[in-house]
Structure formats: structure tokens, C-alpha cells
Enzyme design. Structure first.
Site, PDB file in Angstrom:
ATOM      1  CE  LYS A  86      -4.476   0.987   0.133  1.00 21.90           C
ATOM      2  NZ  LYS A  86      -5.589   0.214  -0.436  1.00 21.90           N
TER       3      LYS A  86
HETATM    4  P1  NAD Z   1     -12.920   8.269  -2.498  1.00 21.96           P
HETATM    5  O1  NAD Z   1     -11.874   9.240  -2.153  1.00 21.96           O
HETATM    6  O2  NAD Z   1     -13.356   8.155  -3.921  1.00 21.96           O
HETATM    7  O3  NAD Z   1     -14.240   8.552  -1.624  1.00 21.96           O
HETATM    8  C1  NAD Z   1     -14.220   8.629  -0.231  1.00 21.96           C
HETATM    9  C2  NAD Z   1     -15.590   9.089   0.254  1.00 21.96           C
HETATM   10  O4  NAD Z   1     -15.590   9.099   1.673  1.00 21.96           O
HETATM   11  C3  NAD Z   1     -15.955  10.508  -0.203  1.00 21.96           C
HETATM   12  O5  NAD Z   1     -17.342  10.564  -0.456  1.00 21.96           O
HETATM   13  C4  NAD Z   1     -15.598  11.342   1.019  1.00 21.96           C
HETATM   14  O6  NAD Z   1     -16.330  12.555   1.087  1.00 21.96           O
HETATM   15  C5  NAD Z   1     -16.017  10.382   2.123  1.00 21.96           C
HETATM   16  N1  NAD Z   1     -15.374  10.686   3.388  1.00 21.96           N
HETATM   17  C6  NAD Z   1     -14.085  11.015   3.643  1.00 21.96           C
HETATM   18  N2  NAD Z   1     -13.904  11.275   4.946  1.00 21.96           N
HETATM   19  C7  NAD Z   1     -15.104  11.086   5.527  1.00 21.96           C
HETATM   20  C8  NAD Z   1     -15.578  11.194   6.861  1.00 21.96           C
HETATM   21  N3  NAD Z   1     -14.762  11.562   7.847  1.00 21.96           N
HETATM   22  N4  NAD Z   1     -16.885  10.913   7.104  1.00 21.96           N
HETATM   23  C9  NAD Z   1     -17.709  10.554   6.096  1.00 21.96           C
HETATM   24  N5  NAD Z   1     -17.330  10.427   4.812  1.00 21.96           N
HETATM   25  C10 NAD Z   1     -16.045  10.698   4.549  1.00 21.96           C
HETATM   26  O7  NAD Z   1     -12.410   6.842  -1.936  1.00 21.96           O
HETATM   27  P2  NAD Z   1     -12.848   5.393  -2.403  1.00 21.96           P
HETATM   28  O8  NAD Z   1     -11.885   4.930  -3.441  1.00 21.96           O
HETATM   29  O9  NAD Z   1     -14.317   5.357  -2.658  1.00 21.96           O
HETATM   30  O10 NAD Z   1     -12.499   4.545  -1.084  1.00 21.96           O
HETATM   31  C11 NAD Z   1     -13.413   4.426   0.006  1.00 21.96           C
HETATM   32  C12 NAD Z   1     -13.008   3.248   0.890  1.00 21.96           C
HETATM   33  O11 NAD Z   1     -12.984   2.048   0.099  1.00 21.96           O
HETATM   34  C13 NAD Z   1     -11.613   3.361   1.511  1.00 21.96           C
HETATM   35  O12 NAD Z   1     -11.631   2.769   2.792  1.00 21.96           O
HETATM   36  C14 NAD Z   1     -10.748   2.525   0.568  1.00 21.96           C
HETATM   37  O13 NAD Z   1      -9.591   2.015   1.180  1.00 21.96           O
HETATM   38  C15 NAD Z   1     -11.721   1.419   0.225  1.00 21.96           C
HETATM   39  N6  NAD Z   1     -11.384   0.731  -1.012  1.00 21.96           N
HETATM   40  C16 NAD Z   1     -11.328   1.392  -2.201  1.00 21.96           C
HETATM   41  C17 NAD Z   1     -11.030   0.682  -3.360  1.00 21.96           C
HETATM   42  C18 NAD Z   1     -11.041   1.331  -4.717  1.00 21.96           C
HETATM   43  O14 NAD Z   1     -10.944   0.604  -5.719  1.00 21.96           O
HETATM   44  N7  NAD Z   1     -11.182   2.637  -4.841  1.00 21.96           N
HETATM   45  C19 NAD Z   1     -10.764  -0.701  -3.299  1.00 21.96           C
HETATM   46  C20 NAD Z   1     -10.832  -1.338  -2.063  1.00 21.96           C
HETATM   47  C21 NAD Z   1     -11.148  -0.615  -0.925  1.00 21.96           C
END
Ligand code: NAD
Length: 420
Positions: free
Chosen positions: A108
Site C-alpha cells: 500500500k
Molecule cells: P474516495 O476518495 O473516492 O471517496 C471517499 C468518500 O468518503 C468521499 O465521499 C468522502 O467525502 C467520504 N469521506 C471522507 N472522509 C469522511 C468522513 N470523515 N466521514 C464521512 N465520509 C467521509 O475513496 P474510495 O476509493 O471510494 O475509497 C473508500 C473506501 O474504500 C476506503 O476505505 C478505501 O480504502 C476502500 N477501497 C477502495 C477501493 C477502490 O478501488 N477505490 C478498493 C478497495 C477498498
């Protein structure tokens, strides 16, 4: 390790590894190797702000284990992406890639920066500088980054371009690229799609009824949350609440997700969507819904709020959103949790498909990618259940089964290589 709410993120993930190690009676060597990380790199990332001043932030790349194949894992841009968090996320990747059986290890990256506070050119500078600083340990058969919170296909393009300046054009250095530059159809929505596929596998076991009567609350409306909402709504589920960092919205009869996406594209937030009531992020988690999907940050369900969680099913779209203490308390109450290493593995699965297509210089059809993804996750779900059933079903939660199966596979690979 003692179960406690004071654990660091890495200790919390390792707690489940250690439970798996106990079930499998792992050797001391295996414990020493897998409870730590292979390599941790911390770099300074200086960049010039648009106003001419210099600014320095810190970046990390943690490689946890590569027994099953090259290191693989996303890059997060977030002020909380410190070494402990990145370490935790790197180790989760090792178990995730093993669980869905793609030939990668776990890594990561993170840069401690609030991407939203940077201009596009500042973001590009940070990305190019960070890429230079980690370029000696990544590579298309060594360590392959991908998007995570705060990063996207544009950031991946800058990374590929920067790496290519020294190494020559290398499409396979990163996944989650835009489709015209070697990205895979279906990668953008893959994690959200995987969340819905694994949710449906769990709902089939719970026999909750028709999709239209099944209510969902989703915390986080970024890549993962918004795609999960969209695909769930397309399949007829009732999404009644969503939120982002600005706040949440609630509509008991169901949100019109396509209209909500247009609202977010226009305003940058879910807040203020017509026909919904505002709701605080913490209250969203405690709504009386069938399914709760945390899709933002880790450790949002803890010993403090777990007694007030009303959902029958929690699908962990985010990484480690439930602390170990809360996990056991919820399991005691009969709440089914689809663990992160299964629920959000759709992203790394299609990242693997992207890498395979890049290596062969071909492109699969969108439907083909989606079909392969669904089959892989449905199989992983079935394999976890079968493992739980065949091994220690009375004293092993679904999460413990997922971890133990993954640990088995990593130990097998390390043993075959002669490391153990
Ligand atoms: P992103 O940056 O696209 O979106 C994150 C979202 O969370 C946004 O809507 C943001 O406003 C919201 N957010 C941030 N801080 C917050 C808070 N304190 N309270 C409420 N909402 C909050 O990120 P993403 O890619 O959608 O990732 C989200 C989660 O999924 C993370 O934990 C990430 O590790 C996990 N994840 C993502 C992927 C991927 O392919 N993008 C794969 C596996 C896991």
C-alpha cells in the site's frame, strides 16, 4: 494479542491474522514473517504551491508480502495516511489477494496530504515527485500501485507517465488507468460492483425478501460508495441514506440515485439533495436498515456505537471500518459482517484483469470483465463459507474464516518457495 480499542490500525488487522495463526498452529518463523512487513519506505515529497511557496509532505510505500506474486496495492492521498495506516492497508492487501486468488502479494502507498486542498497542478507535482521517490521499489513484476481514497485514474496516469520517462513506456506499472491508456473496462466501478455482489451472496443466506423491500445505508459517496449505490439501485434495492465528508442525507422511501449523481456532479456533495432530510454521518450508521455499507474511512464502528447498530448485515466496502472489539460484539448479536478482504476485493480483482490485458496487449469486453468479476467473488464467498463449515464453524466467525483461508494460501506459497 489482547483485544482492545487502543490498538493501532496495523495491530487491529494483525489481530485477525494472529487468530488465523492460532487456528492453523503456524510456526514461529511463519508468525515472524507474516506479522511484520517486508519493506517500508518513507519519503519526503516537496512541491511548489501555486502561490510560489514550497511545501513538504510525507509519502510511504509499504510492501507486506510477495509470496504469491508481485506486491499490489493502492495509493491513498489523505492527511490520516500515516505509516501505521498504510502498514495496516498493506497487510490487508496480502490477505485480500490470496482470498480472491489473484497472483499478487500485498502493498500500500500513501501521501499525507489533503488532495481536495490542492490545485490540479499541485496534485500532479506531488504525484510525479512521489513516483520518483518510490520508483526504485515498484515495477510491473515487482510492485504495481492502483487508486485508493483521494486518488483516481488521472493520478494513475501521471504515475505511469513519470515512471515511463526513465523506464520506457510501461502500461503494466499501475492499474486503474483511464480506458484509452490501457485501463480495463469495468475497473472504475469494480469495487462498488463487488460490494453489491458479495452483499447479494449474504442476503441470499439471510433470506430477507425482495430487493425493493431491502433498505441500504451507505457511508461515503466516492468511487466505491457511489458505484455501490448506483449498482444496488439498478438491481432494485432501496438506498435510503448516503453521506460524504460534508454530511449525510436520508429518504426512507428511497433515494433516486441517478438524480443524486447529477446533484453531486453539480455541487460536489450529496448534501442538499432535493427530497431528502439531512442526517449526521454518525446517525447514518445507526439507522434502522437491513444493510449498512461503510464506504469511507476505517474504524467508524467501535465499542462506542456498536450496540446502537441496527442493520442485520454489514458489508465492509471500506477497509477495516469495524474495530475488532465491535466485530465480536456484533457477531454475538447475530449481525452478519462481510469482511473487507472479501467485500471490497472487486477492485483488486479487476486490477488483476487490467494487468493481464496489458501484458497480453488485448482488451476484454465490458460484459466479459463484469461476468468474470462476479464469478470470482461469488466463488470466494462460497469458499469462505465452505472453509468455515469444514474447519471450526462453531468458534470461527466469517471474518476469521476469510483470514484463515487467506493465511493458508500465503503460507503454502511461502513454504513452496522455501521461505518457511
Ligand atoms: P474516495 O476518495 O473516492 O471517496 C471517499 C468518500 O468518503 C468521499 O465521499 C468522502 O467525502 C467520504 N469521506 C471522507 N472522509 C469522511 C468522513 N470523515 N466521514 C464521512 N465520509 C467521509 O475513496 P474510495 O476509493 O471510494 O475509497 C473508500 C473506501 O474504500 C476506503 O476505505 C478505501 O480504502 C476502500 N477501497 C477502495 C477501493 C477502490 O478501488 N477505490 C478498493 C478497495 C477498498
Amino acid at each position: 494479542m489482547q483485544l482492545s480499542e487502543q490498538m493501532t490500525p496495523f495491530e487491529a488487522v494483525n489481530y485477525f491474522f494472529l487468530r488465523a495463526a492460532e487456528h492453523q498452529q503456524l510456526s514461529d518463523t511463519a508468525l515472524a514473517m507474516l506479522s511484520g512487513t517486508f519493506r517500508e519506505l518513507r519519503v519526503q515529497v516537496p512541491f511548489r504551491r501555486d502561490d510560489g511557496t514550497m511545501h513538504v509532505v510525507y509519502g510511504y510505500r509499504v510492501q507486506h508480502n510477495a509470496a504469491r506474486g508481485p506486491y499490489k496495492g493502492g495509493i491513498r492521498y489523505h492527511p490520516d495516511a500515516d505509516i501505521e495506516e498504510v502498514r495496516a492497508l498493506a497487510s490487508l492487501m496480502t490477505w485480500k489477494t490470496a482470498l480472491v486468488d489473484v497472483p499478487f502479494g500485498g502493498a500500500k502507498g500513501g501521501v499525507q496530504v489533503d488532495g481536495r486542498a490542492l490545485s490540479k497542478s499541485e496534485l500532479e507535482q506531488v504525484t510525479r515527485r512521489y513516483t520518483d521517490q518510490i520508483s526504485h521499489i515498484i515495477g510491473p513484476t515487482r510492485d504495481i500501485p492502483a487508486p485508493d481514497m483521494g486518488t483516481n485514474a488521472q493520478v494513475m496516469t501521471w504515475l505511469m507517465d513519470q515512471y515511463g520517462r526513465k523506464q520506457g513506456h510501461t502500461t503494466q506499472i499501475v492499474t486503474g488507468k483511464p480506458v484509452p491508456l490501457g485501463g480495463s473496462f469495468g475497473r472504475e466501478e469494480a469495487t462498488g460492483r463487488g460490494v453489491v455482489v458479495t452483499m447479494e451472496a449474504a442476503l441470499a443466506e439471510l433470506e430477507l425478501g425482495e430487493p425493493a423491500d431491502t433498505t441500504l445505508a451507505i457511508q461515503g459517496f466516492g468511487n466505491v460508495g457511489s458505484w455501490a449505490a448506483r449498482i444496488a439501485a439498478e438491481r432494485g434495492y432501496r438506498v435510503v441514506a448516503v453521506s460524504d465528508i460534508e454530511g449525510g442525507i436520508h429518504a426512507p422511501d428511497g433515494l433516486k440515485v441517478d438524480e443524486l449523481l447529477a446533484h453531486v456532479a453539480e455541487t460536489g456533495t450529496v448534501v442538499g439533495f432535493a427530497g431528502s432530510e439531512p442526517i449526521a454521518n454518525e446517525d447514518l450508521l445507526e439507522l434502522d436498515v437491513d444493510v449498512l455499507i461503510p464506504a469511507a474511512l476505517g474504524e467508524v464502528i467501535t465499542h462506542e456505537n456498536c450496540d446502537r447498530i441496527q442493520a442485520r448485515l454489514i458489508v465492509e466496502a471500506a477497509n477495516h471500518p469495524v474495530t475488532p472489539v465491535a466485530d465480536y460484539a456484533l457477531a454475538d448479536r447475530g449481525v452478519l459482517i462481510v469482511p473487507d478482504i472479501l467485500a471490497n476485493a472487486g477492485g483488486v480483482t479487476v486490477s488483476y484483469f487490467e494487468w493481464v490485458q496489458n501484458n497480453q496487449e488485448i482488451r476484454w469486453e465490458h460484459e466479459d470483465v463484469n461476468r468474470r468479476l462476479e464469478l470470482k467473488l461469488q466463488r470466494a464467498y462460497r469458499e469462505c463459507r465452505a472453509y468455515q463449515h469444514d474447519h471450526h464453524s462453531e468458534d470461527m466467525s466469517f471474518r476469521e474464516a476469510a483470514f484463515t483461508l487467506a493465511v493458508d494460501r500465503v503460507v503454502e506459497a511461502a513454504t513452496l518457495r522455501g521461505y518457511l
